[in-house]
Scaffold this motif. Structure first.
Motif, PDB file in Angstrom:
ATOM      1  N   THR A   1       1.584   5.549  -1.798  1.00 12.94           N
ATOM      2  CA  THR A   1       1.055   6.775  -2.390  1.00 12.94           C
ATOM      3  C   THR A   1       2.096   7.311  -3.364  1.00 12.94           C
ATOM      4  OG1 THR A   1      -0.027   7.249  -0.291  1.00 12.94           O
ATOM      5  CG2 THR A   1       0.171   9.070  -1.807  1.00 12.94           C
TER       6      THR A   1
ATOM      7  N   ASP B   1      -3.282   6.848  -4.293  1.00  8.06           N
ATOM      8  CA  ASP B   1      -2.946   5.590  -3.621  1.00  8.06           C
ATOM      9  C   ASP B   1      -2.684   4.485  -4.633  1.00  8.06           C
ATOM     10  OD1 ASP B   1      -3.353   6.668  -1.105  1.00  8.06           O
ATOM     11  OD2 ASP B   1      -5.503   6.168  -1.111  1.00  8.06           O
TER      12      ASP B   1
ATOM     13  N   GLN C   1       0.872  -1.175   0.000  1.00 10.79           N
ATOM     14  CA  GLN C   1       0.000   0.000   0.000  1.00 10.79           C
ATOM     15  C   GLN C   1       0.904   1.218   0.000  1.00 10.79           C
ATOM     16  OE1 GLN C   1      -3.646   0.165   0.603  1.00 10.79           O
ATOM     17  NE2 GLN C   1      -3.568  -1.970  -0.045  1.00 10.79           N
TER      18      GLN C   1
END
Ligand SMILES: [Zn+2]
Length: 458
Positions: free
Chosen positions: A402, A421, A400
């Motif tokens: 950005t 994201d 995960q």
């Protein structure tokens, strides 16, 4: 050193299974369960990871003189950014201007890349005029292994090609079995509409889209398709951005025109409101065809899921904020482009596969396999098979993160997807058997990339 990639889940355009991959020299030599590693083999554990074929970006600009300036990436920075993002091969637009010599241009582009690229590369040869000399030169360039052309219906007075030259280029392409890629916007309409808007004092980046509306692109697609129909040549529309252009392309395919469709990641992710942002912000989002009204995005995603859109590229063309500011009082002077070579795969995976808009196999197909097939690189590239080049992406679908200009490798001072994201990331990337990316970082050989000579399908 031989390489063994263990316990990963191999995903190709049509297969999904768990197996080990053994690599000797540059090639995959064995795929199977519980493979043994002879002494001296480097072992990479891919448990819980996908193993994809190296991704192919069919549409990038690296060396790019445009509007009196140069795009910011070099082959060194652009190819490393590509690899970190899972792209192991890119096809660069070789774009000499109309007044320049085609063969000299081709040699210049090749020379820029030679010894400086960390990933593999090929070219689409830009055809900006067509005379006797050009014809002989194009034959020579195709014989050198560059078996695809690029024509611009847009950019009058710069790269743009007239109808006579278009007809002759496609006739030659047909004879040589070469596919012709095309930027399809009607050049004259764009020029007239730009002049009209400027004369009305409409000079900001928000007027870029209205100067080349959707119907202008649809007209370009139809025009290109008509010429393909007349010549029997094979065509490929680059960076198709909107529903009317899609409909024009699908109508042509339906009547038997040999036409394939590419879209690029900015058009799937961004819309024209970005170019309407105040001051220099808007200029960062100027590319052509322009970012469109948001309602087009669903049509593009659906066409991609169906396979009507074959490939997803980037049209990577990085100009920094200072260069974009050249057009602050005249939108026609903003260098076009939104950098994306590093982020294409992660964005397509996240907003396609992870968010339920795209099948996992179609993702691999659109980001790798189709481009390999269409441009003469398959099955060396574009799949995971014994005998294929060991270009592999060990992908962590649990990651995960950005996107941000602060952490990117692309040599440009902004990221068009700042703050977006992502749900996955390449962990290890190999190019012909050599680990070029480890733990998401470029660690490899800066000059490993090689020029790919392509086979023509005839
Ligand atoms: Zn382009």
């Amino acid at each position: 050193m031989p390489l063994l990639i263990q316990n990963g889940e191999i995903i190709t355009a049509d297969k999904r299974y768990k197996a080990d991959i053994y690599i000797e020299d540059e090639t995959i030599t064995e795929i199977g369960e519980n493979l043994n590693a002879p002494e001296g083999t480097e072992v990479i554990d891919a448990s819980g990871r996908y193993v994809f074929p190296g991704f192919i970006d069919p549409h990038v600009h690296i060396y790019l003189p445009f509007m009196g300036t140069y795009a910011k990436d070099t082959h060194e920075t652009g190819s490393q950014a590509a690899l970190v993002g899972g792209t192991t091969t890119f096809i660069e637009m070789c774009c000499p201007a109309a007044h320049e010599d085609a063969l000299e241009g081709y040699r210049l582009w090749k020379q820029k890349a030679e010894g400086n690229a960390a990933c593999d590369y090929a070219f689409h040869m830009g055809v900006t005029r067509f005379d006797e000399r050009t014809e002989a030169q194009l034959r020579e360039i195709v014989a050198d292994g560059t078996g695809s052309f690029k024509v611009f219906l847009a950019y009058k007075g710069a790269f743009g090609i007239g109808d006579e030259a278009l007809y002759k280029t496609l006739t030659l392409a047909r004879e040589l079995g070469v596919i012709t890629t095309a930027h399809t916007e009607n050049a004259e309409l764009v020029a007239q509409m730009q002049a009209k808007l400027l004369s009305e004092g409409k000079t900001g980046p928000e007027w870029h889209e209205p100067s080349r509306p959707e119907f202008v692109e649809a007209d370009g697609v139809h025009h290109f398709a008509t010429f393909l129909e007349a010549t029997g040549a094979k065509g490929y529309v680059v960076h198709l951005s909107c529903k009317p252009a899609l409909e024009a392309a699908l109508a042509a395919k339906k009547r038997g025109v040999d036409l394939s469709i590419e879209s690029v990641i900015p058009h799937l992710m961004l819309d024209k409101s970005y170019a309407e942002r105040p001051d220099s912000e808007g200029a960062k989002y100027v590319m052509s065809p322009p970012l469109r009204d948001k309602r087009n995005q669903a049509a593009l995603w659906e066409a991609l899921a169906r396979g009507d859109i074959s490939t997803i590229g980037t049209d990577h063309a990085p100009f920094d904020t200072g260069q974009k500011a050249m057009g602050l009082t005249d939108f026609t002077r903003i260098p076009n482009g939104i950098p994306a070579i590093e982020d294409r795969v992660n964005l397509l995976y996240t907003y396609g596969v992870s968010r339920g808009n795209l099948d996992l196999h179609r993702f691999v197909d659109a980001a790798s396999t189709q481009a390999a097939k269409m441009f003469g690189l398959y099955p060396g590239k574009g799949t995971v098979e014994v005998g294929s080049d060991a270009d592999l992406v060990v992908y962590d679908p649990e990651y995960q993160g950005t996107l941000s200009a602060k952490t990117q490798r692309m040599n440009v001072d902004y990221n068009g997807f700042e703050g977006v994201d992502i749900d996955g990331k390449p962990e290890v990337v190999t190019l012909r058997g050599v680990v070029q990316v480890r733990d998401g970082q470029f660690v490899g050989d800066r000059a490993r990339g090689r020029f790919l000579r392509r086979e023509m399908s005839g």
